[in-house]
Design an enzyme around this catalytic site. Structure first.
Site, PDB file in Angstrom:
ATOM      1  N   HIS A  97      72.465  15.167  46.540  1.00  0.00           N
ATOM      2  CA  HIS A  97      73.188  16.347  46.049  1.00  0.00           C
ATOM      3  C   HIS A  97      73.863  15.991  44.723  1.00  0.00           C
ATOM      4  CE1 HIS A  97      76.086  19.582  45.719  1.00  0.00           C
ATOM      5  NE2 HIS A  97      75.321  20.252  46.559  1.00  0.00           N
ATOM      6  N   GLU A 169      68.676  22.579  42.592  1.00  0.00           N
ATOM      7  CA  GLU A 169      70.051  23.034  42.395  1.00  0.00           C
ATOM      8  C   GLU A 169      70.487  22.712  40.964  1.00  0.00           C
ATOM      9  OE1 GLU A 169      72.274  23.497  46.383  1.00  0.00           O
ATOM     10  OE2 GLU A 169      72.624  21.486  45.643  1.00  0.00           O
TER      11      GLU A 169
HETATM   12  P1  13P Z   1      77.469  26.994  45.778  1.00  0.00           P
HETATM   13  O1  13P Z   1      76.626  27.895  46.619  1.00  0.00           O
HETATM   14  O2  13P Z   1      78.922  26.999  46.164  1.00  0.00           O
HETATM   15  O3  13P Z   1      77.239  27.237  44.315  1.00  0.00           O
HETATM   16  O4  13P Z   1      76.991  25.491  46.075  1.00  0.00           O
HETATM   17  C1  13P Z   1      75.632  25.202  46.047  1.00  0.00           C
HETATM   18  C2  13P Z   1      75.434  23.851  46.621  1.00  0.00           C
HETATM   19  O5  13P Z   1      75.874  22.868  46.080  1.00  0.00           O
HETATM   20  C3  13P Z   1      74.702  23.767  47.887  1.00  0.00           C
HETATM   21  O6  13P Z   1      74.372  22.451  48.179  1.00  0.00           O
END
Ligand code: 13P
Length: 255
Positions: A97, A169
């Site tokens: 992450h 992400e």
């Molecule tokens: P948000 O949905 O709060 O932007 O976070 C995304 C995330 O990091 C999921 O792992």
């Protein structure tokens, strides 16, 4: 045909009791949803995993860890191994992450070692990749994704690729309220699938689920999930309320 996956990453939120309450509310809110419509995963903090596993018994919710250490066991104060997560009842684990990479110094090499450790223990990895705002502005998005993907998945078999979950992400979209546009997400997801096909073969690559993460909300999920290579979402802030996350998941049933 890939079944969509929706994963709730609670980050550093919720006690065991709060997790149990969320799971009960979510079950009521999604009682008409079948397992063929969507797979749902929750990733509580380590301290709430046992309670969450107990509360999801008999339900279709799966439980994931948010991180792991790549060693099997040993003198690593404060760390949790894949085997410990598995024994606590988790079936999956989030790896790489951007918060782990940015705040805790996780590298592509440690991501690769963690993916191997997860596979060895029988956990399904949810591997996160994504560029920063500076990298996007320099035009390096696809090169960054290539580097993270190649290094992180090095050594995986085709079958492991088919079973694992990838999450795109973009770092600039996480927790900012600013999600990637359909064009931006589509470009990244299609690129990731293309690379998986090149490196692991089309049959395996086409089974891998690629989730989008970054400011996903009930208002924007429909456009994102409608994209060919977006197979679900990894949700942070909007997963903390069971009703909001249920609204996001329910979109899959209406596709
Ligand atoms: P948000 O949905 O709060 O932007 O976070 C995304 C995330 O990091 C999921 O792992």
């Amino acid at each position: 045909m890939r079944i969509p996956v929706f994963a709730a990453n609670w980050k550093m939120h919720k006690t065991g009791l709060e997790a149990v309450a969320w799971i009960r509310e979510f079950a009521v809110a999604t009682k008409n949803l079948s397992a063929a419509d969507a797979e749902v995963i929750i990733a509580p903090p380590f301290t709430a995993i046992a309670a969450a596993v107990e509360a999801t018994r008999g339900a279709t919710l799966a439980v994931a860890g948010q991180n792991l250490h790549f060693e099997r066991q040993g003198a690593f104060t404060g760390e949790v191994s894949a085997a410990l997560l598995k024994a606590a009842g988790a079936d999956l684990v989030i790896i790489g992450h951007s918060e782990r990479r940015r705040i805790f110094g996780e590298t592509d090499e440690s991501v690769q070692r963690k993916v191997t450790a997860a596979h060895t223990a029988g956990l399904v990895p949810i591997v996160c990749v994504g560029e920063t705002l500076e990298e996007r502005e320099r035009g390096e998005t696809l090169a960054v994704l290539d580097r993270q993907l190649k290094a992180g998945l090095d050594g995986c078999s085709g079958d492991q690729i088919a079973a694992l979950i990838l999450a795109y992400e973009p770092v600039w979209a996480i927790g900012t309220g600013k999600n990637a546009t359909a064009t931006e997400a589509g470009e990244a997801h299609t690129h990731l699938r293309r690379r998986l096909r090149e490196w692991f073969g089309g049959t395996h690559a086409d089974r891998c689920r690629i989730l989008y993460g970054g400011s996903v909300k009930p208002e924007n999920i429909k456009e994102l999930i409608g994209l060919e290579d977006v197979d679900g979402a990894l949700v942070g802030g909007a997963s903390l309320e069971s009703s909001t996350f249920a609204a996001i998941v329910s979109v899959s049933a209406t596709l």
